[in-house]
Scaffold this motif. Structure first.
Motif, PDB file in Angstrom:
ATOM      1  N   THR A   1     104.944 121.479  42.052  1.00  0.00           N
ATOM      2  CA  THR A   1     104.812 121.144  43.475  1.00  0.00           C
ATOM      3  C   THR A   1     104.011 119.864  43.611  1.00  0.00           C
ATOM      4  OG1 THR A   1     104.835 123.482  44.090  1.00  0.00           O
ATOM      5  CG2 THR A   1     103.996 121.928  45.722  1.00  0.00           C
ATOM      6  N   VAL A   2     104.611 118.885  44.290  1.00  0.00           N
ATOM      7  CA  VAL A   2     103.926 117.627  44.580  1.00  0.00           C
ATOM      8  C   VAL A   2     103.989 117.407  46.093  1.00  0.00           C
ATOM      9  CG1 VAL A   2     103.815 115.145  44.169  1.00  0.00           C
ATOM     10  CG2 VAL A   2     104.639 116.661  42.355  1.00  0.00           C
ATOM     11  N   PRO A   3     102.875 117.441  46.813  1.00  0.00           N
ATOM     12  CA  PRO A   3     102.927 117.151  48.246  1.00  0.00           C
ATOM     13  C   PRO A   3     103.395 115.709  48.478  1.00  0.00           C
ATOM     14  CG  PRO A   3     100.804 118.102  47.611  1.00  0.00           C
ATOM     15  CD  PRO A   3     101.508 117.728  46.352  1.00  0.00           C
ATOM     16  N   VAL A   4     104.322 115.550  49.402  1.00  0.00           N
ATOM     17  CA  VAL A   4     104.770 114.211  49.797  1.00  0.00           C
ATOM     18  C   VAL A   4     104.604 114.121  51.304  1.00  0.00           C
ATOM     19  CG1 VAL A   4     106.630 112.517  49.766  1.00  0.00           C
ATOM     20  CG2 VAL A   4     106.426 114.160  47.888  1.00  0.00           C
ATOM     21  N   VAL A   5     103.845 113.144  51.760  1.00  0.00           N
ATOM     22  CA  VAL A   5     103.455 113.075  53.170  1.00  0.00           C
ATOM     23  C   VAL A   5     103.887 111.740  53.772  1.00  0.00           C
ATOM     24  CG1 VAL A   5     101.512 114.608  52.712  1.00  0.00           C
ATOM     25  CG2 VAL A   5     101.155 112.125  52.676  1.00  0.00           C
ATOM     26  N   GLY A   6     103.668 111.596  55.087  1.00  0.00           N
ATOM     27  CA  GLY A   6     103.943 110.332  55.774  1.00  0.00           C
ATOM     28  C   GLY A   6     105.214 110.390  56.577  1.00  0.00           C
ATOM     29  N   GLY A   7     106.323 109.962  55.952  1.00  0.00           N
ATOM     30  CA  GLY A   7     107.609 109.940  56.623  1.00  0.00           C
ATOM     31  C   GLY A   7     108.721 110.091  55.609  1.00  0.00           C
ATOM     32  N   HIS A   8     109.898 109.546  55.941  1.00  0.00           N
ATOM     33  CA  HIS A   8     111.058 109.740  55.067  1.00  0.00           C
ATOM     34  C   HIS A   8     111.843 108.445  54.898  1.00  0.00           C
ATOM     35  CE1 HIS A   8     114.187 111.817  52.916  1.00  0.00           C
ATOM     36  NE2 HIS A   8     115.096 111.584  53.842  1.00  0.00           N
TER      37      HIS A   8
ATOM     38  N   LYS B   1      94.782 107.546  62.859  1.00  0.00           N
ATOM     39  CA  LYS B   1      95.730 106.950  63.814  1.00  0.00           C
ATOM     40  C   LYS B   1      96.330 108.053  64.679  1.00  0.00           C
ATOM     41  CE  LYS B   1      99.574 103.642  64.131  1.00  0.00           C
ATOM     42  NZ  LYS B   1      98.823 102.714  64.982  1.00  0.00           N
ATOM     43  N   ASP B   2      96.512 107.746  65.955  1.00  0.00           N
ATOM     44  CA  ASP B   2      97.008 108.713  66.927  1.00  0.00           C
ATOM     45  C   ASP B   2      98.537 108.689  66.952  1.00  0.00           C
ATOM     46  OD1 ASP B   2      97.078 110.629  68.890  1.00  0.00           O
ATOM     47  OD2 ASP B   2      96.746 109.217  70.537  1.00  0.00           O
ATOM     48  N   LEU B   3      99.165 109.064  65.867  1.00  0.00           N
ATOM     49  CA  LEU B   3     100.625 109.133  65.801  1.00  0.00           C
ATOM     50  C   LEU B   3     101.125 110.416  66.453  1.00  0.00           C
ATOM     51  CD1 LEU B   3     101.404 108.060  62.105  1.00  0.00           C
ATOM     52  CD2 LEU B   3     101.895 106.745  64.182  1.00  0.00           C
ATOM     53  N   GLU B   4     102.333 110.364  66.986  1.00  0.00           N
ATOM     54  CA  GLU B   4     102.952 111.573  67.526  1.00  0.00           C
ATOM     55  C   GLU B   4     103.559 112.433  66.425  1.00  0.00           C
ATOM     56  OE1 GLU B   4     104.931 111.885  71.673  1.00  0.00           O
ATOM     57  OE2 GLU B   4     105.520 109.930  70.885  1.00  0.00           O
ATOM     58  N   TYR B   5     104.057 111.785  65.362  1.00  0.00           N
ATOM     59  CA  TYR B   5     104.766 112.492  64.297  1.00  0.00           C
ATOM     60  C   TYR B   5     104.204 112.084  62.946  1.00  0.00           C
ATOM     61  CZ  TYR B   5     108.353 113.094  67.945  1.00  0.00           C
ATOM     62  OH  TYR B   5     109.010 113.387  69.103  1.00  0.00           O
ATOM     63  N   PHE B   6     104.259 113.033  62.016  1.00  0.00           N
ATOM     64  CA  PHE B   6     103.815 112.752  60.657  1.00  0.00           C
ATOM     65  C   PHE B   6     104.371 113.852  59.769  1.00  0.00           C
ATOM     66  CE2 PHE B   6     100.785 112.243  57.115  1.00  0.00           C
ATOM     67  CZ  PHE B   6     100.646 110.856  57.076  1.00  0.00           C
TER      68      PHE B   6
ATOM     69  N   LEU C   1     105.566 103.746  60.285  1.00  0.00           N
ATOM     70  CA  LEU C   1     105.863 104.990  60.989  1.00  0.00           C
ATOM     71  C   LEU C   1     105.834 104.794  62.501  1.00  0.00           C
ATOM     72  CD1 LEU C   1     103.943 107.775  59.013  1.00  0.00           C
ATOM     73  CD2 LEU C   1     106.385 107.737  59.544  1.00  0.00           C
ATOM     74  N   GLN C   2     104.810 104.097  62.990  1.00  0.00           N
ATOM     75  CA  GLN C   2     104.710 103.862  64.424  1.00  0.00           C
ATOM     76  C   GLN C   2     105.923 103.098  64.941  1.00  0.00           C
ATOM     77  OE1 GLN C   2     101.818 104.856  66.668  1.00  0.00           O
ATOM     78  NE2 GLN C   2     103.795 104.768  67.712  1.00  0.00           N
ATOM     79  N   THR C   3     106.348 102.091  64.200  1.00  0.00           N
ATOM     80  CA  THR C   3     107.523 101.312  64.575  1.00  0.00           C
ATOM     81  C   THR C   3     108.775 102.189  64.609  1.00  0.00           C
ATOM     82  OG1 THR C   3     106.596  99.278  63.660  1.00  0.00           O
ATOM     83  CG2 THR C   3     108.985  99.349  63.932  1.00  0.00           C
ATOM     84  N   ASN C   4     108.949 103.015  63.591  1.00  0.00           N
ATOM     85  CA  ASN C   4     110.113 103.905  63.526  1.00  0.00           C
ATOM     86  C   ASN C   4     110.128 104.896  64.675  1.00  0.00           C
ATOM     87  OD1 ASN C   4     109.935 104.271  59.875  1.00  0.00           O
ATOM     88  ND2 ASN C   4     110.703 102.582  61.101  1.00  0.00           N
ATOM     89  N   ILE C   5     108.984 105.490  64.961  1.00  0.00           N
ATOM     90  CA  ILE C   5     108.887 106.462  66.048  1.00  0.00           C
ATOM     91  C   ILE C   5     109.202 105.798  67.387  1.00  0.00           C
ATOM     92  CG2 ILE C   5     107.278 107.950  67.330  1.00  0.00           C
ATOM     93  CD1 ILE C   5     105.807 108.302  64.540  1.00  0.00           C
ATOM     94  N   ASP C   6     108.601 104.635  67.610  1.00  0.00           N
ATOM     95  CA  ASP C   6     108.837 103.911  68.861  1.00  0.00           C
ATOM     96  C   ASP C   6     110.315 103.571  69.036  1.00  0.00           C
ATOM     97  OD1 ASP C   6     106.143 104.018  69.396  1.00  0.00           O
ATOM     98  OD2 ASP C   6     105.726 101.959  68.761  1.00  0.00           O
ATOM     99  N   LYS C   7     110.987 103.250  67.932  1.00  0.00           N
ATOM    100  CA  LYS C   7     112.401 102.904  67.997  1.00  0.00           C
ATOM    101  C   LYS C   7     113.233 104.080  68.518  1.00  0.00           C
ATOM    102  CE  LYS C   7     114.146 100.331  64.727  1.00  0.00           C
ATOM    103  NZ  LYS C   7     114.697  99.156  65.417  1.00  0.00           N
ATOM    104  N   GLY C   8     112.919 105.284  68.030  1.00  0.00           N
ATOM    105  CA  GLY C   8     113.635 106.461  68.493  1.00  0.00           C
ATOM    106  C   GLY C   8     113.372 106.766  69.954  1.00  0.00           C
TER     107      GLY C   8
END
Length: 334
Positions: free
Chosen positions: A173-180, A278-283, A318-325
Motif C-alpha cells: 500500500t502506497v498512499p497517493v494524494v493530491g489529484g489525478h 491552502k483552502d482548496l475545495e477538492y483534494f 489543482l486550483q487551476t483544474n478545479i476552477d476550470k471545471g
C-alpha cells in the motif's frame, strides 16, 4: 441488492470495467449505457454465470433515465481516450460536455447514488458533476468520488518491481494524494507499507515518483496511437467500486484514496486544508468509507521534505483544474 451502472459501457474502459463488475458477486444488477453498441455488450455479459442481471441501453427511448433508475453506484468512464501528445487538459474540451450531460441524467434519475468519476481530467470533471448537482439541488459531497485508484495501483506495482518481487504487489500500500494528473499526483513513498531498499537513492526516488505521476504517458506511448490506459483503469475502477459497495453494505474500516470535496466531512476536511496550507475545495487523500459515502478524510501524516515540495507544487495546478471545471458549468448557464 446492489445495482451498479456504467455510463460509457461500450468504450475501452467501459467494457472491461463492466466485465469486472459482472464478475463481482456483490453486484446483483448491472445497467450499461453508451451512445453505441450497449445492447450487444449487455447480451455478451449476460451469458456469464454470475448473479448480476445485465441490461443495456442506448440514448433512444429515454435510455439514460431507464438505466439510472434505482442505481446505487454509478461509475462514469465515458469520454474519449488520450492520444499521443494529448494532455489531460486537452481532454477537458471534449469530455466536459459529455460528463455534464450524464451528471444531469444522474441528478434527475438517481440523485442518491454514489457517483464514481473516471472520465478525465478527473481534477476538473468531478467539480463539473458537483456543480450540475448543485444546480438541481441534489449535491451531497459525501457521495461524489474522483477515482484515483490507478495511481495507487501503479505505485504498488512499481514498488514491487523495485523490490524484485511482483508477488508482493497486491499487499503493498502506497498512499497517493493530491489529484489525478501529472504534477498533482503525489505518491507518499515514505509511507509505503513495504520499505524501499536501504540503498535506494534520492535520484531513484525522484525517478520512481515521476514514473508514477506519468504512468499514463508510458501506456499511451506503448500503444502507439491505439489508445490509453484502459485495462489498468478498468481494474482500478472496479477495485474502488467494490470498496464503495462493501461500505454501502455496512463493512467498516475501509480506507482508500479518492479525489473528494473537502466539505464531505467538514471537520477532517478543514484539518486537511490546514495541513496542506491552502483552502482548496477538492483534494485526493485517504478517505474512510461508510454507508453514507465519505465518513472521514484522513490526514497526510508525516511527509519528507521532498514530498512536501511535491504537495506544494501540486496545489496551484489543482486550483487551476478545479476552477476550470466550475467555470465550465458557470459559462454553460450564460
Amino acid at each position: 441488492m446492489v445495482k451498479a451502472v456504467v455510463l460509457g459501457a461500450a468504450g475501452g474502459i467501459g467494457q472491461p470495467l463492466s466485465l469486472l463488475l459482472k464478475h463481482n458477486p456483490l453486484v446483483t444488477s448491472l445497467g450499461l449505457y453508451d451512445i453505441v453498441n450497449t445492447p450487444g455488450v449487455a447480451a455478451d455479459l449476460s451469458h456469464i454465470s454470475t448473479p448480476a442481471k445485465v441490461v443495456g441501453y442506448l440514448p433512444a427511448d429515454d435510455g439514460l433515465a431507464k438505466v439510472l433508475t434505482g442505481a446505487d453506484v454509478v461509475v462514469i468512464p465515458a469520454g474519449v481516450p488520450r492520444k499521443p501528445g494529448m494532455t489531460r487538459d486537452d481532454l477537458f474540451k471534449i469530455n466536459a460536455g459529455i460528463v455534464r450531460d450524464l451528471a444531469t441524467g444522474i441528478a434527475k434519475n438517481a440523485p442518491k447514488a454514489f457517483v464514481l468519476v473516471i472520465s478525465n481530467p478527473v481534477n476538473s470533471t468531478v467539480p463539473i458533476v458537483a456543480e450540475v448537482f448543485k444546480q438541481h439541488g441534489v449535491f451531497d459531497p459525501k457521495r461524489l468520488f474522483g477515482v484515483t485508484t490507478l495511481d495507487v495501483v501503479r505505485a504498488s506495482t512499481f514498488v514491487a518491481e523495485v523490490l524484485g518481487d511482483l508477488s508482493k504487489a497486491p499487499s503493498i500500500t502506497v498512499p497517493v494524494v493530491g489529484g489525478h494528473s501529472g504534477v498533482t499526483i503525489v505518491p507518499l513513498l515514505s509511507q509505503s507499507s513495504a520499505a524501499l531498499p536501504a540503498d535506494f537513492t534520492q535520484d531513484a526516488r525522484v525517478t520512481l515518483t515521476t514514473r508514477i505521476q506519468y504512468g499514463g504517458d508510458e501506456v499511451v506511448k506503448a500503444k502507439d496511437g491505439a489508445g490509453s490506459a484502459t485495462l489498468s483503469m478498468a481494474y482500478a475502477g472496479a477495485e474502488f467500486a467494490e470498496k464503495i459497495i462493501r461500505a454501502l453494505r455496512g463493512e467498516t474500516g475501509i480506507v482508500a484514496p479518492s479525489f473528494v470535496h473537502l466539505e464531505s466531512d467538514p471537520a477532517s476536511g478543514a484539518a486537511l486544508k490546514k495541513e496542506i496550507g491552502k483552502d482548496l475545495e477538492y483534494f485526493s487523500a485517504p478517505v474512510e468509507l461508510g454507508p453514507q459515502g465519505v465518513a472521514s478524510i484522513k490526514p497526510l501524516g508525516a511527509l519528507t521534505p521532498y514530498e512536501k515540495t511535491l504537495v506544494d507544487a501540486a496545489l496551484p495546478e489543482l486550483q487551476t483544474n478545479i476552477d476550470k471545471g466550475v467555470s465550465f458549468i458557470s459559462a454553460s448557464k450564460l
